[in-house]
Scaffold this active site. Structure first.
Site, PDB file in Angstrom:
ATOM      1  N   GLU A   1     -32.572  55.991 -11.299  1.00 12.96           N
ATOM      2  CA  GLU A   1     -31.783  54.762 -11.451  1.00 12.96           C
ATOM      3  C   GLU A   1     -32.356  53.608 -10.637  1.00 12.96           C
ATOM      4  O   GLU A   1     -31.687  53.008  -9.803  1.00 12.96           O
ATOM      5  CB  GLU A   1     -30.340  54.994 -11.011  1.00 12.96           C
TER       6      GLU A   1
ATOM      7  N   GLU B   1     -28.345  61.704 -17.227  1.00 14.96           N
ATOM      8  CA  GLU B   1     -26.963  61.787 -16.743  1.00 14.96           C
ATOM      9  C   GLU B   1     -26.041  61.186 -17.789  1.00 14.96           C
ATOM     10  O   GLU B   1     -26.297  60.098 -18.302  1.00 14.96           O
ATOM     11  CB  GLU B   1     -26.758  61.027 -15.425  1.00 14.96           C
TER      12      GLU B   1
END
Length: 507
Positions: A184, A394
């Site tokens: 991320e 995710e």
């Protein structure tokens, strides 16, 4: 702990359906299904066996906040957890390596006990037929490097990160074929250097309680260094390990499904700006070797410039793109002009206001079921960036941390089956998506809200020193899906499954 369903439940899973039906076998051959955790959120053992503090340890301890000192205690319970993965039927498991456990000072000597832990864990996975997907950096660089030279705001970290990656490739690469360098990258940068709400807690935005930082420049400096560190590690792997190990090296970013808040032209344009800043910031350098034109125009001299050599190194350096996706956002154009703003930051540069699509309030909530958002993200990447290989690293939804209520996590099942269906639809529309990982395999320390809510398929009793694990309804559902015992459920079927689960649990 047996992960089985009664014959009645299996019957209902097959026949209590509504709408389009699909099962695991509808996905392309080789498509992988898994689940995920990260080191700080799962391992615990924060000061054991030579591990030194990461920036997360310092950030939380100095603020007297709940922390991951013990969390799910995966460091001691990994064998039990692998058994649960086998019972669930996972193809793969995604986890991260703690840099400060493996190389406590960030560079220099390797910690032999940390090295042995990861060797043991990876061997446990592989020996049970579970493919390890490893993330090298999940927000948690060693505090030593932060203290010594400022961590990611200093280009020195590129060399140290590459050396750390080299240790991982050398020691674990004969079993690990999928590496994600940075987790991320966009959100790590925004949270840690623009907002100051995550480590290292740097910012200068008004109203933020940061002791140091510069929200006008540091997010872009850090983002630049993350890209260069990834490119350096990727180049090392290709030169030194690729031929022998046959693995691939990717990069991940947080994604939102953007939609305009009104039908106005300004909001339509704002959606594209949001995509440029959230997606293009990290993806365009990999595809085109430079940042989006919109960012270069808006941020100007505050945006670092790639040298010709750096551009060539970054371009094409990611074998796949890891997508972290949870929810949608409604976008409204705002009129702030960075050139006249007294304190420009990432948000004023982007020039949009975003409203998160959630249900309930932010202290205890579930994400809205908006599978179109997943489809939108995958379609945009396909159309804009040459359809690179993608892994959904995710995806999941939180629920309030309540051991009794969360066992019957029907909303999570509804969310997951809708998003898995969205992934399948995107693949059928041409997206080169190759895997899907549920966040998270079990309840963890969540990086923003601690233990207030949970994402896990398995509950963890954090009041129990043994950190007892128990399957939630969603664990049963995912296991049945992975084993080919079920199809996507309609709402009626899920509710009946919940009723049956309650009856069997009380008997």
């Amino acid at each position: 702990m047996e992960l089985t369903l009664s014959l009645l439940t299996i019957f209902l899973l097959f026949f209590a359906l509504s709408g389009r039906c699909s099962d695991k076998n509808d996905f392309p051959e080789g498509f992988i299904f898994g689940s995920a955790t990260s080191a700080y959120q799962w391992e615990g053992a924060f000061d054991e066996d030579g591990r030194k503090p990461s920036v997360w340890d310092t950030f939380l301890h100095t603020r007297n906040l709940s922390n991951g000192d013990i969390t799910s205690d995966g460091y001691h319970k990994y064998k039990e957890d692998v058994k649960l993965m086998v019972e669930t039927g996972l193809d793969a498991f995604r986890f991260s390596i703690s840099w400060s456990r493996l190389i406590p000072n960030g560079r220099g000597p390797v910690n032999p006990k940390g090295l042995q832990f990861y060797k043991n864990f990876i061997q446990e996975l592989v020996s049970h037929g579970i493919e390890p997907h490893v993330t090298l950096f999940h927000y948690d660089h060693p505090q030593y490097l932060e203290d010594e030279y400022g961590g990611w705001i200093n280009r020195r970290i590129i060399q140290d990160f590459t050396a750390y990656a080299n240790v991982c490739f050398r020691e674990f690469g004969h079993h690990v074929k999928f590496w994600t360098t940075i987790n991320e990258a966009n959100i790590f940068t925004i949270g840690g250097y623009n907002d100051g709400i995550t480590p290292p807690g740097r910012c200068s935005s008004p109203g933020r309680n940061c002791s140091s930082g510069n929200s006008s420049t540091e997010p872009y400096i850090v983002g630049h260094n993350l890209l260069l560190a990834h490119a350096s590690a990727s180049r090392l792997y290709k030169q030194k390990y690729k031929d022998m190990q046959g693995g691939s090296v990717g990069f991940s970013l947080f994604s939102l499904g953007f939609t305009p808040s009104t039908s106005s032209k300004d909001d339509d344009i704002a959606v594209q700006r949001a995509k440029d800043f959230y997606f293009g910031w990290m993806l365009e350098p990999f595809i085109f070797g430079d940042y989006p034109d919109e960012m270069k125009r808006t941020v100007g001299s505050r945006l670092p410039v790639f040298s010709k050599e750096e551009s060539e190194q970054v371009k094409g350096s990611s074998d796949f793109i890891g997508i972290i996706h949870y929810l949608a956002a409604s976008v409204t154009s705002i009129k702030i002009k960075p050139s006249i703003s007294g304190n420009p930051d990432f948000y004023s540069d982007m020039g949009v206001s975003m409203t998160w699509t959630v249900l309930g309030n932010f202290s205890a909530f579930e994400y809205a079921v908006a599978p179109w958002a997943m489809e939108s993200v995958l379609e945009y990447i396909k159309q804009s960036y040459g359809n690179p290989p993608i892994y959904i690293l995710e995806n999941g939804t939180p629920m309030k941390q309540d051991l009794q209520l969360q066992q019957k996590d029907t909303p999570r099942i509804e969310y997951l089956h809708a998003y898995i269906a969205a992934v399948l639809k995107s693949i059928r529309n041409g997206s080169d998506t190759r895997g899907y990982f549920i966040w998270s395999f079990m309840d963890l320390y969540e990086l923003v809200k601690g233990y207030e809510f949970s994402f896990g398929l398995y509950s963890v009793n954090f009041s129990d020193p043994h950190r007892t694990r128990s399957p939630k309804l969603s664990a049963h559902w995912y296991s049945a899906f992975l084993k080919g015992n079920t199809t996507f459920l309609g709402s009626q079927g899920i509710m009946q499954m919940q009723s049956n689960f309650s009856s069997s649990a009380s008997s």
